[in-house]
Each structure stands twice: as C-alpha cells, then as structure tokens.
Design an enzyme around this catalytic site. Structure first.
Site, PDB file in Angstrom:
ATOM      1  N   SER A 159       4.366 -12.360  25.739  1.00 53.89           N
ATOM      2  CA  SER A 159       5.413 -13.081  25.287  1.00 53.89           C
ATOM      3  C   SER A 159       5.606 -13.979  26.840  1.00 53.89           C
ATOM      4  O   SER A 159       4.906 -14.380  26.915  1.00 53.89           O
ATOM      5  CB  SER A 159       6.532 -12.585  24.887  1.00 53.89           C
ATOM      6  OG  SER A 159       7.023 -13.337  24.419  1.00 53.89           O
ATOM      7  N   GLU A 205       5.491 -15.110  14.808  1.00 49.59           N
ATOM      8  CA  GLU A 205       6.755 -14.979  15.712  1.00 49.59           C
ATOM      9  C   GLU A 205       8.112 -15.279  15.995  1.00 49.59           C
ATOM     10  O   GLU A 205       8.732 -13.918  15.544  1.00 49.59           O
ATOM     11  CB  GLU A 205       6.049 -15.753  17.403  1.00 49.59           C
ATOM     12  CG  GLU A 205       4.462 -15.228  17.885  1.00 49.59           C
ATOM     13  CD  GLU A 205       4.540 -14.156  18.365  1.00 49.59           C
ATOM     14  OE1 GLU A 205       5.374 -13.994  18.978  1.00 49.59           O
ATOM     15  OE2 GLU A 205       3.075 -14.518  18.371  1.00 49.59           O
ATOM     16  N   HIS A 256       7.504 -11.219  16.530  1.00 44.23           N
ATOM     17  CA  HIS A 256       6.994 -10.914  17.121  1.00 44.23           C
ATOM     18  C   HIS A 256       7.798  -9.520  17.833  1.00 44.23           C
ATOM     19  O   HIS A 256       8.356  -8.948  17.709  1.00 44.23           O
ATOM     20  CB  HIS A 256       8.350 -11.471  18.119  1.00 44.23           C
ATOM     21  CG  HIS A 256       7.769 -12.323  19.811  1.00 44.23           C
ATOM     22  ND1 HIS A 256       6.908 -12.882  20.115  1.00 44.23           N
ATOM     23  CD2 HIS A 256       8.089 -11.973  20.353  1.00 44.23           C
ATOM     24  CE1 HIS A 256       7.119 -13.131  21.558  1.00 44.23           C
ATOM     25  NE2 HIS A 256       8.274 -12.566  21.961  1.00 44.23           N
TER      26      HIS A 256
END
Length: 515
Positions: A190, A337, A426
C-alpha cells in the site's frame, strides 16, 4: 547435568551494543534506534543518527511508533500504537546473527496512507522469512504532516529522509546480524509499496538497495505547489506562522487534528483500509462519495513531494528515463483492492446509475460509460469500488511496467477471494506474503482455514526473489507480457492487466456534487 539456557545474543552496532531475544526461527532485535528522537529542535528536521551508547541496549520489546491514533477500527492489519519519542527505530529478525552468515535481506516499509501504520504489527513478524534463510528489517518513519508537510524553513520529504537513513543503517550494520549488505530488497504494501516505488525512482537512493518488491503500491506523490498550499493552510488554521518555530508551538494532538482538517474530504470520515486514505465508508452516501472522489483524484494529502532535489522528478518519469533500470522489480495488486469501499451504503446507492456517480467523482463521461458497459453484473457500489481499485492500484502496476520498458520486471495478481469477504481485498495478501496465517487478526479477513498452499506460493516467490532475483515465473515485457495469478491453484497468464489499458490515458475532470 544442568543445561544452562543460551545467553541472550548481543550484536555490536555502529552506535552501540544491542541484546536480542532467541526464538525457534532465530533471533529478533526490536526497537533499535536508527536516528535520534524527532522531538524538540529535531521535530521538523532531517533525521540525525543516534548518539552512541556503551551499555547494552535491551532490544526485546517494540519501540515507539509514529502512529499515535488509529484512523479506524476496521483496518484489516493489526497495527498497534506505542507511545514514546523515539519513533525512528527498526526491528531486525534474523535466523543467524553471525557476521559471516551472508544472508539476503528484506527491508519492509509499512503502509497506512502515509498517515498511519506501525512497524510493530504481528503481520510483519519475520519468523517465516527467517525459517527460509532471509533477514527481515521493518522500519518506523514519520507520518502525516510531521513526515511530509510543507514548512517554509524545513527540509522537504522528512519521512523519505527517514527511509534513506534507515537504509544507511542497514548498509552499515546488517552484516553483524547475519545479513549481506550487498543483497538488500526493499519491500512494502500500500503506502509502503508507494514508498519503495518512490525510492526506485530516486537517484540518491540507488546505492542502498538492489531489488524491489511492491505490493498494492499506488504511484503517490505531491507537487511542491500542493504541498505548500496544504502546509500554509494548516499553519493558518493553527494560528501560527508556517515555520519550524511557529509550528513547534502546536502539540502533536493539535497537528493531528489540523492535518485532518486540511486533507481531502476523504480524510474527514471513516477509514476502511490500511492505506489511511478514507474510502468513504460512513453511512452517509454524500460522505462516502466525497471519499471516493478523493481516491479517484489520487490525492493522498501527505506523500512524497517532487521537490526537484531529493525527488527530482515524478516516479514514472524517472523510471522511463532509466532510473532503477538495473534493479529487479516484482509488483502487483489484489483483484478487488477497494471494491468494498461503498458496501456500507450499498442499499442506498442501488437505484443510482453508476455512471452518474463516476462522472460526479471526476471520471470522463465516455470513460464512465465504457467502464459500466465492460462490467455487467456489478451493482452500483461494487462497480464504483472496482473502478477505484483499477484506477488507483491496478493501473499503477501497468504504468510502472510500461515505464520500465525492458528493465527486469515481474507482474502478479492476487486473485484469491476470501471466504469471509467474498473478494480479493486490500491487505488480504499480506499474511500470505509473510506466511503468518496463524497471526492475530488473519482469520477475520481470510477465514478459519486460509489455504497454506497459497501462502507457500506467495511467500515462496518472495523468498526466491529476495534470494536469487527471480520469483519463479516469466518476466513482463511489452511484446510478450506475462503475469502470475496467485489463487487456490496459482497459474500464469499473459497480460493480467490488459483490462485496465483504457484507463491508462483516460482524461479526468474536477469532481462535482453527486447530487
């Protein structure tokens, strides 16, 4: 005969000796300072190496974290906040703290949208990598305004300078922990993925690492103009001059409150994932859509600044010009995600046309219409969430690969759908990367029995890449693209990101009221 327990291991660093803790997989050293505490006169300064010490420093507990308050209670990754001033510390997990071991090294940079995150997460424990002969270093760094905010008489990119000093510490000290300073892979997920891409495109970082592994990393950078606008606004709201002296009058808590005020609309409500960027998951649709608009604008409020000095040019431009071309890169994203971003308001959006929401969030009308046509069967919430996934993360993978041309690059997709969430969301890939399926919080996102074979595939590929520079599948080149698809049964395919090609050059306009 009485068997005496082994003495706790002690390693002498360039600044002083540290004592670690033995485990079945090796030894861990926690909370080692790589810089002086960034407080007082050093609060908004470039990081300064620690003062030497002579007594043995106990390194058996995690050190303070820059994260002072979690941005939400729904973050998938458990990332504790630990109080204290000495936040510029790192952790070393090693299978063999012998100077002659010569083991490959992975330096991990945590995510959190550059606003949150913690190097003390149990998901970042290096035990499985140690089992497989890899030394792991996880680093803390300054976050939010303290790390990235514009101040008239302070250096830009203070957090980026933290990363560089931590990497210099690795170069100068890792041999004593069994690592090889000539085989360092930087990795992150990320915002941590955005960090390692930033470093890959920085000329002044090239000598400090050799390979890059990027998980779900957007290409997130801020112009000096935007950084200055936010910095001046924050100081104005705080009633102080935009100088180190002026801003030092504000407490840590005041800065945290003010940085929330000056951030994008997305930062004013709930945070759904570890990026720390609001995904608009409040129950008010207007707040939710404001968050989505912020994500589509790719406006992480505090991020590396293209200052013309430390970061001379945007990452994609630097990569296209050949910076980092001699370094191997693995990068990819999960398939969904941020697809869940609008689930809390799913029912209230069901009757709204998805193209209407996308255009209101700044997407070109023709692009929005084509995207809706290409994604039949998705309701409004899932379609808009998938657009954010593709726009922010999956196109970043494609753009980086294309910018690097023939430089050694391997792409992957993490496609395994969680039985809990029904999607490859995610953060879901992180416990598979670290092969820590038994860690705290994993079952909540991956179910009671996450597939160990998948962890073996994902983690094994990471180990192979860190060790040998080859993850185990065909590299990506534009004339013959190849992608590894990690799933219950992993497989290889052609261009796993061909479906986002239309978004690579799509025009974008300013958001309007969703109405």
């Amino acid at each position: 005969m009485t068997v005496r327990p082994a003495e706790p291991p002690i390693v002498r660093t360039a600044h002083g000796p540290v004592r670690g803790e033995r485990r079945d997989t090796g030894v861990r050293f926690l909370g080692i300072p790589y810089a002086q505490p960034p407080v007082g006169a050093l609060r908004f300064a470039a990081p300064v190496p620690p003062e030497p010490w002579s007594d043995v420093l106990d390194a058996t507990a995690y050190g303070p974290t820059a994260q002072r308050r979690p941005l939400a209670e729904v973050t998938f990754i458990p990332e504790p906040s630990i109080p204290g001033d000495g936040t510029l510390n790192l952790n070393v997990f090693t299978p063999d703290p012998s100077p002659n071991a010569g083991l490959p090294v992975m330096v991990w940079i945590h995510g959190g949208g550059f606003l949150a995150g913690s190097q003390a997460s149990p998901w970042y424990d290096g035990a499985a990598f140690n089992r497989d002969g890899v030394v792991v270093v996880s680093i803390g760094y300054r976050l939010g305004f303290d790390g990235f905010g514009w101040i008239s008489d302070a250096p830009h990119n203070r957090a980026v300078r933290d990363w560089l000093l931590a990497l210099e510490w690795v170069r100068d000290n890792i041999r004593g922990f069994g690592g090889d300073p000539g085989r360092v892979t930087i990795a992150g997920q990320s915002a941590g993925g955005a960090a390692v891409l930033t470093l890959l495109g920085m000329p002044r970082a090239q000598h400090l690492f050799h390979r890059v592994h990027c998980l779900s990393g957007p290409v997130s950078q801020v112009s000096t103009t935007e950084a200055e606008r936010l910095g001046r606004r924050l100081a104005e709201l705080g009633g102080v001059p935009p100088t180190r002296t002026g801003l030092s009058q504000l407490s840590e808590e005041q800065i945290l409150d003010l940085q929330k005020q000056v951030s994008s609309p997305a930062a004013d409500t709930d945070t759904d994932t570890d990026t720390g960027t609001d995904t608009g998951t409040g129950t008010d649709p207007e707040d939710a859509l404001a968050g989505i608009a912020g994500l589509i604008a790719e406006s992480l409020p505090f991020a590396p600044v293209v200052d013309g000095d430390l970061i001379p040019e945007p990452t994609l431009d630097a990569l296209a010009a050949g910076t980092g071309a001699g370094k191997e890169l693995v990068l990819g994203a999960t398939d969904h995600e941020f697809t869940m971003a609008l689930h809390p308001v799913r029912d209230r959006l069901a009757a709204v046309a998805p193209a209407r929401i996308l255009t209101a969030c700044g997407v070109d009308e023709a692009v929005a219409a084509a995207y809706v046509a290409d994604h039949p069967g998705l309701d409004t919430a899932d379609l808009v969430g998938q657009y954010v996934t593709d726009h922010l993360f999956r196109t970043a993978v494609a753009r980086v690969a294309r910018a690097r041309g023939t430089a050694p690059t391997w792409l992957y997709r993490f496609a395994w759908r969680s039985p809990v969430l029904g999607l490859a969301t995610h953060c879901l890939d992180v416990p598979f990367h670290f092969d820590c399926l038994d860690a705290e919080g994993v079952t909540a996102v991956a179910g009671a029995e996450p597939p160990k074979a998948l962890a073996a595939d994902v983690h094994g590929a990471a180990v192979a890449f860190i060790r040998d520079g080859r993850p185990g599948w065909t590299p990506w080149i534009s004339s013959a693209p190849a992608t590894r698809v990690f799933d219950t049964r992993s497989s290889d395919t052609g261009d796993g990101y061909a479906d986002v090609s239309a978004l690579l050059t799509a025009p974008h306009q300013s958001p309007t009221s969703p109405g």
